[in-house]
Design a protein around this motif. Structure first.
Motif, PDB file in Angstrom:
ATOM      1  N   GLN A   2       1.038  -1.144   0.338  1.00 36.11           N
ATOM      2  CA  GLN A   2       0.276   0.096   0.434  1.00 36.11           C
ATOM      3  C   GLN A   2       0.926   1.300   0.276  1.00 36.11           C
ATOM      4  O   GLN A   2       0.181   2.029  -0.191  1.00 36.11           O
ATOM      5  CB  GLN A   2      -0.960   0.431   1.393  1.00 36.11           C
ATOM      6  CG  GLN A   2      -1.918  -1.617   1.143  1.00 36.11           C
ATOM      7  CD  GLN A   2      -2.579  -0.983   2.606  1.00 36.11           C
ATOM      8  OE1 GLN A   2      -3.120  -0.973   3.526  1.00 36.11           O
ATOM      9  NE2 GLN A   2      -4.158  -1.240   2.253  1.00 36.11           N
ATOM     10  N   SER A   3       1.740   1.362   0.417  1.00 36.38           N
ATOM     11  CA  SER A   3       2.841   2.818   0.288  1.00 36.38           C
ATOM     12  C   SER A   3       3.523   2.941  -0.580  1.00 36.38           C
ATOM     13  O   SER A   3       3.694   3.610  -1.378  1.00 36.38           O
ATOM     14  CB  SER A   3       4.124   2.057   1.512  1.00 36.38           C
ATOM     15  OG  SER A   3       3.455   2.158   2.762  1.00 36.38           O
ATOM     16  N   ASN A   7       3.334   2.779 -10.644  1.00 36.53           N
ATOM     17  CA  ASN A   7       3.390   2.519 -11.365  1.00 36.53           C
ATOM     18  C   ASN A   7       5.120   1.881 -10.800  1.00 36.53           C
ATOM     19  O   ASN A   7       6.138   1.709 -11.263  1.00 36.53           O
ATOM     20  CB  ASN A   7       3.833   2.993 -12.321  1.00 36.53           C
ATOM     21  CG  ASN A   7       2.937   3.422 -13.579  1.00 36.53           C
ATOM     22  OD1 ASN A   7       1.750   2.355 -13.043  1.00 36.53           O
ATOM     23  ND2 ASN A   7       1.828   4.003 -13.768  1.00 36.53           N
ATOM     24  N   ASP A   8       5.143   1.750  -9.451  1.00 35.18           N
ATOM     25  CA  ASP A   8       6.299   1.798  -8.441  1.00 35.18           C
ATOM     26  C   ASP A   8       7.063  -0.151  -8.944  1.00 35.18           C
ATOM     27  O   ASP A   8       5.863  -1.112  -8.480  1.00 35.18           O
ATOM     28  CB  ASP A   8       6.609   2.081  -7.315  1.00 35.18           C
ATOM     29  CG  ASP A   8       6.584   3.544  -6.657  1.00 35.18           C
ATOM     30  OD1 ASP A   8       6.693   4.288  -8.233  1.00 35.18           O
ATOM     31  OD2 ASP A   8       6.211   4.064  -5.558  1.00 35.18           O
ATOM     32  N   ILE A   9       8.174  -0.471  -8.666  1.00 32.35           N
ATOM     33  CA  ILE A   9       8.078  -1.272  -9.159  1.00 32.35           C
ATOM     34  C   ILE A   9       9.891  -1.361  -7.438  1.00 32.35           C
ATOM     35  O   ILE A   9      10.303  -0.810  -7.485  1.00 32.35           O
ATOM     36  CB  ILE A   9       9.284  -1.698 -10.212  1.00 32.35           C
ATOM     37  CG1 ILE A   9       8.056  -1.709 -11.506  1.00 32.35           C
ATOM     38  CG2 ILE A   9       9.800  -3.368 -10.077  1.00 32.35           C
ATOM     39  CD1 ILE A   9       8.901  -1.773 -13.337  1.00 32.35           C
ATOM     40  N   LEU A  10       9.431  -3.029  -7.303  1.00 30.59           N
ATOM     41  CA  LEU A  10       9.839  -3.111  -5.648  1.00 30.59           C
ATOM     42  C   LEU A  10      10.487  -4.457  -5.947  1.00 30.59           C
ATOM     43  O   LEU A  10       9.479  -5.432  -6.382  1.00 30.59           O
ATOM     44  CB  LEU A  10       8.863  -3.006  -4.451  1.00 30.59           C
ATOM     45  CG  LEU A  10       9.734  -3.116  -3.470  1.00 30.59           C
ATOM     46  CD1 LEU A  10      10.684  -1.797  -2.435  1.00 30.59           C
ATOM     47  CD2 LEU A  10       9.390  -2.902  -2.020  1.00 30.59           C
ATOM     48  N   THR A  11      11.472  -4.435  -5.676  1.00 29.60           N
ATOM     49  CA  THR A  11      12.865  -4.973  -5.815  1.00 29.60           C
ATOM     50  C   THR A  11      13.535  -6.002  -4.807  1.00 29.60           C
ATOM     51  O   THR A  11      13.840  -5.419  -4.387  1.00 29.60           O
ATOM     52  CB  THR A  11      13.260  -5.578  -7.295  1.00 29.60           C
ATOM     53  OG1 THR A  11      14.646  -4.751  -7.160  1.00 29.60           O
ATOM     54  CG2 THR A  11      12.552  -5.422  -8.724  1.00 29.60           C
ATOM     55  N   LYS A  12      14.038  -7.320  -4.412  1.00 22.67           N
ATOM     56  CA  LYS A  12      14.635  -7.596  -3.233  1.00 22.67           C
ATOM     57  C   LYS A  12      16.282  -7.790  -4.885  1.00 22.67           C
ATOM     58  O   LYS A  12      16.005  -8.942  -5.155  1.00 22.67           O
ATOM     59  CB  LYS A  12      14.523  -8.437  -3.062  1.00 22.67           C
ATOM     60  CG  LYS A  12      15.344  -9.641  -1.722  1.00 22.67           C
ATOM     61  CD  LYS A  12      14.759 -10.120  -0.985  1.00 22.67           C
ATOM     62  CE  LYS A  12      15.445 -11.197  -0.148  1.00 22.67           C
ATOM     63  NZ  LYS A  12      15.211 -12.267   0.520  1.00 22.67           N
ATOM     64  N   ILE A  13      17.451  -7.656  -4.595  1.00 26.35           N
ATOM     65  CA  ILE A  13      18.480  -7.781  -5.567  1.00 26.35           C
ATOM     66  C   ILE A  13      18.941  -8.997  -4.265  1.00 26.35           C
ATOM     67  O   ILE A  13      20.163  -8.689  -3.247  1.00 26.35           O
ATOM     68  CB  ILE A  13      19.012  -7.025  -5.575  1.00 26.35           C
ATOM     69  CG1 ILE A  13      18.369  -5.571  -5.871  1.00 26.35           C
ATOM     70  CG2 ILE A  13      20.574  -6.986  -6.052  1.00 26.35           C
ATOM     71  CD1 ILE A  13      18.499  -4.816  -6.711  1.00 26.35           C
ATOM     72  N   THR A  32      11.028 -10.110  -7.920  1.00 24.83           N
ATOM     73  CA  THR A  32      10.215  -8.983  -8.316  1.00 24.83           C
ATOM     74  C   THR A  32       9.070  -9.214  -6.771  1.00 24.83           C
ATOM     75  O   THR A  32       8.722 -10.372  -6.542  1.00 24.83           O
ATOM     76  CB  THR A  32       9.081  -9.180  -8.954  1.00 24.83           C
ATOM     77  OG1 THR A  32       9.758  -8.697 -10.593  1.00 24.83           O
ATOM     78  CG2 THR A  32       7.780  -8.001  -9.576  1.00 24.83           C
ATOM     79  N   LYS A  33       8.823  -7.723  -5.545  1.00 17.99           N
ATOM     80  CA  LYS A  33       7.769  -7.659  -5.117  1.00 17.99           C
ATOM     81  C   LYS A  33       7.018  -6.980  -4.985  1.00 17.99           C
ATOM     82  O   LYS A  33       5.962  -7.589  -4.612  1.00 17.99           O
ATOM     83  CB  LYS A  33       9.131  -7.326  -3.484  1.00 17.99           C
ATOM     84  CG  LYS A  33      10.403  -8.324  -3.442  1.00 17.99           C
ATOM     85  CD  LYS A  33       9.485  -9.348  -2.780  1.00 17.99           C
ATOM     86  CE  LYS A  33      11.389  -9.824  -2.057  1.00 17.99           C
ATOM     87  NZ  LYS A  33       9.993 -11.245  -1.293  1.00 17.99           N
ATOM     88  N   ALA A  34       7.219  -6.501  -5.709  1.00 17.60           N
ATOM     89  CA  ALA A  34       6.105  -5.918  -6.048  1.00 17.60           C
ATOM     90  C   ALA A  34       6.216  -5.104  -7.514  1.00 17.60           C
ATOM     91  O   ALA A  34       7.141  -4.367  -8.302  1.00 17.60           O
ATOM     92  CB  ALA A  34       5.730  -4.439  -4.729  1.00 17.60           C
TER      93      ALA A  34
END
Length: 88
Positions: A2-3, A7-13, A32-34
């Motif tokens: 929700q934060s 169109n944001d993309i959140l990844t773990k690397i 890909t997390k979001a």
């Protein structure tokens, strides 16, 4: 999440180092997390602030598959040829 904006993309690397001919290139595997990327996992060769051309990025359903896909694409390519050339 929700934060994030729409169109944001959140990844773990996970980061790997490839040393070829005494030159170093990082390969960051993004999970890909979001948001939406080209796959669940995307492996991106980079020089921290310069990202390899898309043809050399790997995708897969697992981290190992994305990394292997990327490594296959860059197997016979010199590190300096992975990156875009600045037009003058």
């Amino acid at each position: 999440m929700q934060s994030l904006k729409e169109n944001d993309i959140l990844t773990k690397i996970s980061r790997y180092n490839l040393i070829r001919n005494e030159k170093l290139v990082y390969i960051d595997v993004h999970e890909t997390k979001a948001g939406n990327l080209a796959g669940k996992f995307v492996a991106v060769p980079n020089l921290v602030n310069i990202v390899a051309r898309q043809d050399f990025q790997g995708t897969g359903e697992t981290e190992a598959a994305a990394l292997e896909n990327c490594l296959q694409k860059i197997k016979n390519v010199e590190i300096e040829d992975l990156f875009p050339v600045k037009e003058e």
